[in-house]
Scaffold this active site. Structure first.
Site, PDB file in Angstrom:
ATOM      1  N   SER A 155      45.649  36.145  34.045  1.00  0.00           N
ATOM      2  CA  SER A 155      45.030  34.935  33.500  1.00  0.00           C
ATOM      3  C   SER A 155      44.181  35.256  32.283  1.00  0.00           C
ATOM      4  O   SER A 155      43.611  36.345  32.175  1.00  0.00           O
ATOM      5  CB  SER A 155      44.149  34.298  34.583  1.00  0.00           C
ATOM      6  OG  SER A 155      43.303  33.314  34.046  1.00  0.00           O
ATOM      7  N   TYR A 181      37.304  33.632  40.403  1.00  0.00           N
ATOM      8  CA  TYR A 181      38.754  33.655  40.168  1.00  0.00           C
ATOM      9  C   TYR A 181      39.077  34.627  39.031  1.00  0.00           C
ATOM     10  O   TYR A 181      39.930  35.500  39.166  1.00  0.00           O
ATOM     11  CB  TYR A 181      39.269  32.263  39.821  1.00  0.00           C
ATOM     12  CG  TYR A 181      40.665  32.284  39.238  1.00  0.00           C
ATOM     13  CD1 TYR A 181      41.760  32.580  40.034  1.00  0.00           C
ATOM     14  CD2 TYR A 181      40.883  32.055  37.877  1.00  0.00           C
ATOM     15  CE1 TYR A 181      43.051  32.636  39.501  1.00  0.00           C
ATOM     16  CE2 TYR A 181      42.163  32.104  37.343  1.00  0.00           C
ATOM     17  CZ  TYR A 181      43.239  32.390  38.154  1.00  0.00           C
ATOM     18  OH  TYR A 181      44.503  32.457  37.615  1.00  0.00           O
ATOM     19  N   LYS A 185      41.113  38.411  39.080  1.00  0.00           N
ATOM     20  CA  LYS A 185      42.234  38.796  38.228  1.00  0.00           C
ATOM     21  C   LYS A 185      41.901  40.069  37.445  1.00  0.00           C
ATOM     22  O   LYS A 185      42.736  40.965  37.287  1.00  0.00           O
ATOM     23  CB  LYS A 185      42.590  37.654  37.275  1.00  0.00           C
ATOM     24  CG  LYS A 185      43.198  36.449  37.948  1.00  0.00           C
ATOM     25  CD  LYS A 185      44.565  36.778  38.527  1.00  0.00           C
ATOM     26  CE  LYS A 185      45.242  35.593  39.162  1.00  0.00           C
ATOM     27  NZ  LYS A 185      46.575  35.907  39.710  1.00  0.00           N
TER      28      LYS A 185
END
Length: 378
Positions: A155, A181, A185
């Site tokens: 991402s 989040y 990643k």
């Protein structure tokens, strides 16, 4: 004459074997029932890859736990090809090992992850457990079964608060990341980099996504999140179709032209084709190590840009309400996709109008997503 015939047959057989290509490897796709996974599988099947899917059905619809997700049933209709499905969580070590021992896997495309920025700020432990620990379990299963080719669904959040725009792959990662989040990643990327450094047999490509939107032009598959959508486009389209009263726009005081957040929206078909190009790169005998690529358009659109374009395409007025900024959101993020164009021979070809048109077609044909009207009413 007989000798000439034999020579002629020999030449024909030589040409035939020279032209025959070896069968393409079987690809294991984790999270393949989801939005990005299902669209990518269409591209892979159309390019003659065999597919095995793992998904725990946490963010895709299936009538029951023993059936394939509806998204994959429709993928089979689109391609007229079979998809092998296993209802497995990537944290289940024994089940993972069984899959690798049952099928001759050539490479893995790893989508399975929790993916909401806002939810991750409320449930950080769940995100680290699924996204980091789950990936580590997958890697161990791959190592145990000597499968060392991996495409990782990463991402743009790994870049944190941008130090410059557009974002290149050389931009620092791991600094000023605003949500769990993004950190999940980033941590996983670092694990994969360390892995490839420790064992030169590993071939890993990190694909850093920007903001996938849109749907397959057939209208058969699209984005159908479980529960209330966390992403802008599905929420917007559900407002347009009448499933929700209004759209919440989080923040109108960002330093952007209209005050709303600016993002690099990329059509899901372009994103899916990027995986196909990455897979070809991964299979190149000369490819080594771990390499990151941005998959974006290189152009930013604001939330209001998307709303206005969707209104134009759908002919529907989108009711929206401006509310406070969400924790973890950034003002402006968009890609420099030149490295992917140079090395993967890939670039995004679809722009905001087609993203909205294809989303609206999907929503019109599937007002309740993959659920039937009867299921929705119950």
């Amino acid at each position: 004459m007989i000798l000439k015939s034999i020579i002629s047959c020999f030449i024909c057989l030589t040409i035939l074997f020279a032209e025959a290509k070896p069968p393409k490897p079987t690809i294991l796709v984790t999270g393949g029932g989801g939005y990005i996974g299902s669209h990518t599988i269409v591209e892979l099947l159309n390019d003659s890859y065999s597919i095995v899917v793992l998904d725990n059905l946490s963010n895709c619809y299936a009538f029951n736990a023993t059936e394939k997700p509806e998204s994959l049933k429709r993928v089979e209709k689109l391609t007229n090809k079979n998809v092998v499905f296993n209802n497995i969580d990537i944290r289940d070590e024994k089940s993972l090992d069984k899959v690798f021992k049952t099928y001759k896997i050539g490479a893995v495309i790893h989508f399975a992850a929790l993916k909401s920025v806002s939810e991750s700020t409320r449930k950080p432990v769940e995100y680290y457990d699924n996204n980091v620990a789950g990936t580590n379990t997958l890697i161990q299963a791959m190592q145990n079964n000597k499968v060392k080719k991996l495409i990782y669904s990463s991402s743009a959040t790994v870049y944190g608060n941008p130090q410059y725009l557009p974002l290149t792959e050389n931009h620092p990662t791991g600094q000023n990341i605003t949500n769990p989040y993004g950190r999940s990643k980033y941590f996983t990327e670092e694990i994969l980099k360390d892995l490839s450094y420790a064992d030169s047999q590993w071939k890993i490509i990190l694909l850093r996504y920007f903001n996938p939107v849109g749907a397959h032009p057939s209208g058969l598959i699209g984005e159908d999140p479980t529960g209330i959508p966390n992403n802008l486009m599905p929420y917007l389209s559900q407002v347009a179709i009448g499933r929700r009263d209004h759209l919440k726009i989080f923040g109108s005081d960002y330093p952007t032209p209209d005050g709303t957040g600016v993002r690099d929206f990329i059509h899901i078909i372009d994103l899916a084709s990027g995986h196909l190009r990455a897979l070809k790169k991964l299979m190149d005998p000369e490819f080594r190590g771990c390499k990151a690529y941005n998959l974006g358009t290189g152009k930013g659109y604001s939330v209001l840009d998307l709303v206005k374009t969707f209104e134009k395409v759908s002919g529907r007025r989108i009711n929206y309400q401006i509310t406070d900024r969400r924790r973890g959101d950034l003002a402006t993020v968009y890609a420099d996709p030149n490295l992917a164009e140079k090395e993967l021979k890939w670039r995004a070809e679809r722009y905001i109008e087609q993203m909205c048109e294809d989303t609206w077609r999907w929503q019109m044909q599937n007002p309740n997503g993959y659920h039937t009207d009867e299921e929705e009413s119950n």
